[in-house]
Design a protein around this motif. Structure first.
Motif, PDB file in Angstrom:
ATOM      1  N   THR A   7       6.399   1.217  -7.311  1.00 30.49           N
ATOM      2  CA  THR A   7       6.550  -0.224  -7.048  1.00 30.49           C
ATOM      3  C   THR A   7       6.104  -0.570  -5.637  1.00 30.49           C
ATOM      4  OG1 THR A   7       8.393  -0.381  -8.610  1.00 30.49           O
ATOM      5  CG2 THR A   7       8.183  -2.139  -6.974  1.00 30.49           C
ATOM      6  N   ASP A   8       6.493   0.238  -4.657  1.00 27.74           N
ATOM      7  CA  ASP A   8       6.091  -0.012  -3.268  1.00 27.74           C
ATOM      8  C   ASP A   8       4.574   0.033  -3.129  1.00 27.74           C
ATOM      9  OD1 ASP A   8       8.697  -0.281  -2.431  1.00 27.74           O
ATOM     10  OD2 ASP A   8       8.910   1.826  -1.861  1.00 27.74           O
ATOM     11  N   LEU A   9       3.955   1.018  -3.771  1.00 25.85           N
ATOM     12  CA  LEU A   9       2.503   1.146  -3.668  1.00 25.85           C
ATOM     13  C   LEU A   9       1.783  -0.019  -4.340  1.00 25.85           C
ATOM     14  CD1 LEU A   9       2.053   4.977  -4.332  1.00 25.85           C
ATOM     15  CD2 LEU A   9       1.510   3.772  -2.205  1.00 25.85           C
ATOM     16  N   ASN A  11       2.942  -3.022  -4.764  1.00 26.73           N
ATOM     17  CA  ASN A  11       3.132  -4.206  -3.906  1.00 26.73           C
ATOM     18  C   ASN A  11       2.172  -4.169  -2.722  1.00 26.73           C
ATOM     19  OD1 ASN A  11       5.159  -5.319  -5.496  1.00 26.73           O
ATOM     20  ND2 ASN A  11       6.807  -4.330  -4.355  1.00 26.73           N
ATOM     21  N   GLU A  12       1.980  -2.964  -2.160  1.00 27.10           N
ATOM     22  CA  GLU A  12       1.065  -2.842  -1.026  1.00 27.10           C
ATOM     23  C   GLU A  12      -0.365  -3.131  -1.464  1.00 27.10           C
ATOM     24  OE1 GLU A  12      -0.245   0.481   2.348  1.00 27.10           O
ATOM     25  OE2 GLU A  12       1.640   0.714   1.238  1.00 27.10           O
ATOM     26  N   TRP A  13      -0.738  -2.660  -2.665  1.00 29.23           N
ATOM     27  CA  TRP A  13      -2.096  -2.923  -3.156  1.00 29.23           C
ATOM     28  C   TRP A  13      -2.298  -4.416  -3.424  1.00 29.23           C
ATOM     29  CZ3 TRP A  13      -4.860   1.652  -5.608  1.00 29.23           C
ATOM     30  CH2 TRP A  13      -6.217   1.376  -5.779  1.00 29.23           C
ATOM     31  N   LEU A  14      -1.285  -5.066  -4.015  1.00 31.64           N
ATOM     32  CA  LEU A  14      -1.366  -6.511  -4.244  1.00 31.64           C
ATOM     33  C   LEU A  14      -1.496  -7.270  -2.931  1.00 31.64           C
ATOM     34  CD1 LEU A  14       1.277  -7.096  -7.076  1.00 31.64           C
ATOM     35  CD2 LEU A  14      -1.169  -7.671  -7.190  1.00 31.64           C
ATOM     36  N   SER A  15      -0.720  -6.836  -1.927  1.00 27.98           N
ATOM     37  CA  SER A  15      -0.776  -7.482  -0.621  1.00 27.98           C
ATOM     38  C   SER A  15      -2.156  -7.326   0.000  1.00 27.98           C
ATOM     39  CB  SER A  15       0.294  -6.875   0.293  1.00 27.98           C
ATOM     40  OG  SER A  15       0.224  -7.433   1.580  1.00 27.98           O
ATOM     41  N   LEU A  16      -2.756  -6.151  -0.175  1.00 24.21           N
ATOM     42  CA  LEU A  16      -4.114  -5.928   0.346  1.00 24.21           C
ATOM     43  C   LEU A  16      -5.091  -6.884  -0.323  1.00 24.21           C
ATOM     44  CD1 LEU A  16      -5.777  -2.420   0.801  1.00 24.21           C
ATOM     45  CD2 LEU A  16      -7.051  -4.338  -0.149  1.00 24.21           C
ATOM     46  N   ALA A  85      -1.919  -3.698 -14.073  1.00 28.10           N
ATOM     47  CA  ALA A  85      -3.228  -3.049 -13.963  1.00 28.10           C
ATOM     48  C   ALA A  85      -3.295  -2.189 -12.708  1.00 28.10           C
ATOM     49  CB  ALA A  85      -4.334  -4.101 -13.949  1.00 28.10           C
ATOM     50  N   ILE A  86      -2.706  -2.681 -11.629  1.00 31.64           N
ATOM     51  CA  ILE A  86      -2.714  -1.914 -10.381  1.00 31.64           C
ATOM     52  C   ILE A  86      -1.863  -0.651 -10.516  1.00 31.64           C
ATOM     53  CG2 ILE A  86      -1.843  -1.958  -8.006  1.00 31.64           C
ATOM     54  CD1 ILE A  86      -2.962  -4.809  -7.806  1.00 31.64           C
ATOM     55  N   LYS A  87      -0.753  -0.737 -11.243  1.00 36.83           N
ATOM     56  CA  LYS A  87       0.067   0.457 -11.461  1.00 36.83           C
ATOM     57  C   LYS A  87      -0.708   1.517 -12.240  1.00 36.83           C
ATOM     58  CE  LYS A  87       4.743  -1.478 -11.133  1.00 36.83           C
ATOM     59  NZ  LYS A  87       6.010  -1.776 -11.842  1.00 36.83           N
ATOM     60  N   ARG A  88      -1.504   1.077 -13.211  1.00 39.92           N
ATOM     61  CA  ARG A  88      -2.337   2.033 -13.953  1.00 39.92           C
ATOM     62  C   ARG A  88      -3.384   2.654 -13.025  1.00 39.92           C
ATOM     63  NH1 ARG A  88      -1.775  -1.996 -18.000  1.00 39.92           N
ATOM     64  NH2 ARG A  88      -3.781  -2.948 -17.432  1.00 39.92           N
ATOM     65  N   LEU A  89      -3.928   1.828 -12.118  1.00 39.77           N
ATOM     66  CA  LEU A  89      -4.917   2.331 -11.166  1.00 39.77           C
ATOM     67  C   LEU A  89      -4.288   3.341 -10.212  1.00 39.77           C
ATOM     68  CD1 LEU A  89      -7.900   1.909 -10.495  1.00 39.77           C
ATOM     69  CD2 LEU A  89      -7.231   0.111  -8.890  1.00 39.77           C
ATOM     70  N   ILE A  90      -3.065   3.074  -9.778  1.00 38.54           N
ATOM     71  CA  ILE A  90      -2.346   4.007  -8.900  1.00 38.54           C
ATOM     72  C   ILE A  90      -2.088   5.322  -9.629  1.00 38.54           C
ATOM     73  CG2 ILE A  90      -0.122   4.426  -7.749  1.00 38.54           C
ATOM     74  CD1 ILE A  90      -0.104   1.382  -7.098  1.00 38.54           C
TER      75      ILE A  90
END
Length: 459
Positions: A7-9, A11-16, A85-90
């Motif tokens: 979740t933290d990662l 959120n960081e990717w979304l923020s980026l 989608a970002i969680k899948r990418l992570i």
């Protein structure tokens, strides 16, 4: 510092992503999708210029598949916008990091590749019709995103590498058999058996090329593939390897040579004395090694006394490294009992345990000391057959299958049963990732079972 959660990662990717305008997103996404092939080629050109990368990229099949994988990775890196989608990418970046750790890819090569991608984008984007500010925004977006993926890969790499290192150290200390005293006696007997066979073959006039090599003997296979790892770093282990090399490459060629002058009997007797001294040296150092090491039981299956899967990654990693260095081959065979559930349902779990124990004994009796036998769980077993080509492994697999089919399995209360096994085999093809080898063997096992059972399929 604790590792960031998923979740933290995310959120960081979304923020980026939110720090950059939508037109920057669209430009970068389109650019990478259109130029993935060129970027991939530049990436591997830079990687191959590093001598340390040749171990991982020299195989043509690996290079071809990695090129297409890199293009897919580049095309998808900037295509995720919502959190799912970002969680899948992570998760994908974590998997890549775990693979890098599994094949022991040096971290500096990964970072070199990331730097190459950023430099390539910076040089190519100069030719695009962008304003100065748009170009800067695109370069920052690409650089920050690649840096974040490297952090995620690095985190997964670190966790997996630490786990692998702990397992490797545990394996180094692990006594190879369930009873170290029995193993000592067995290996001493194997050395003496080889010596007796050699003496007989020499006496009946066999030539040097026909004399049995100690490194290919039962003892030699055991020591080169198991003993050297259990006794790693010891002077005695090095001494045994040196003596075996001297026997095979110096003494045996001389013993197999026809000496026609009058002194030939004297010379031959001198060579035989030298051989006896070298055998005594092996036995002396072997005794010393066993006296220095105590038995460790963790890592052995309680029911069958075979290795459990705890040490499978370590053993396969070492075997791959050895095969690549010495230009040899090996095979992985995954096998299980056909319709084993019916055994448990009909006769009970105690009978099922008895079948598993007897099958383990058949496997041990029909494999070599240098091979590795694992119980993966349930009715599934795995054999690593060392120094073995594809033509040889087919014969071994059929021998195991036929031995099981002929056996009468004895169950509690005097009952008996006949069972069969199916097996899937994969031969080492120079790929550095052992998981791929296991998957190929698993797929072959599935084919064997789906095509009628009681058969062997080679991938």
């Amino acid at each position: 510092m604790p590792h960031l959660s998923l979740t933290d990662l995310s959120n960081e990717w979304l923020s980026l992503n939110e720090r950059f305008p939508s037109d920057t997103h669209q430009f970068v996404l389109t650019f990478f999708q259109n130029n993935a092939k060129m970027l991939s080629e530049r990436f591997y050109e830079a990687m191959l210029s590093d001598s340390g990368a040749s171990k991982f990229l020299s195989n043509e099949d690996v290079s071809q598949r990695l090129g297409s994988s890199m293009q897919r990775w580049l095309s998808g890196l900037f295509a995720s916008f919502d959190q799912d989608a970002i969680k899948r990418l992570i998760a994908e970046q974590r998997k890549i990091g775990e693979v890098h750790a599994r094949i022991d890819l040096p971290l500096h090569l990964v970072l070199r590749g990331a730097r190459c991608l950023k430099d390539s984008f910076a040089s190519l984007v100069k030719n695009e019709a962008l304003s100065g500010e748009q170009r800067i925004q695109a370069m920052r977006f690409v650089s920050d995103t690649i840096d974040l993926t490297m952090e995620i890969m690095g985190q997964a790499y670190s966790i997996s590498h630490d786990r692998n290192s702990r397992a490797e150290e545990a394996y180094r200390l692990f006594a190879i058999t369930q009873n170290i005293a029995n193993e000592k006696d067995q290996q001493r007997a194997a050395v003496l058996h080889w010596e007796n066979q050699l003496m007989f073959d020499q006496a009946v006039g066999k030539k040097g090329t026909e004399l049995p090599r100690i490194q290919a003997s039962d003892f030699g296979l055991w020591f080169r593939h198991k003993g050297v790892h259990a006794f790693e770093g010891s002077a005695e282990s090095t001494a045994i390897l040196d003596v075996m090399d001297s026997i095979d490459n110096v003494l045996l060629p001389l013993l197999g040579t026809d000496i026609e002058d009058a002194e030939s009997p004297v010379q031959r007797i001198s060579l035989l004395h030298d051989l006896r001294d070298k055998v005594r040296s092996i036995l002396f150092n072997l005794d010393s090694l066993f006296e220095q090491n105590n038995e460790l039981e963790s890592g052995r299956d309680v029911l069958t006394r075979l290795l459990n899967r705890k040490f499978l990654p370590v053993v396969l990693t070492r075997q791959i490294d050895q095969a690549r260095r010495q230009k040899t081959s090996f095979a992985v065979m995954v096998l299980d009992i056909d319709h084993f559930k019916q055994v448990n349902d009909t006769y009970g779990h105690q009978a099922g345990d008895a079948v598993l124990q007897q099958l383990a004994l058949i496997l041990v009796n029909n494999s070599r000391s240098g091979d590795y036998l694992f119980r993966l769980g349930g009715e599934e077993f795995l054999l690593i057959a060392v120094d073995m080509e594809k033509s040889q492994i087919k014969r071994l697999a059929d021998k195991l299958r036929e031995s099981v089919a002929r056996e009468t399995f004895r169950l509690p209360e005097g009952k008996t049963l006949n069972v069969t096994i199916s097996a899937g085999v994969a031969c080492f093809d120079n790929h550095p990732d052992h998981q791929r080898l296991i998957r190929k063997a698993d797929d072959a096992l599935y084919q064997a079972k789906s095509s009628g059972r009681n058969r062997v399929v080679i991938a």
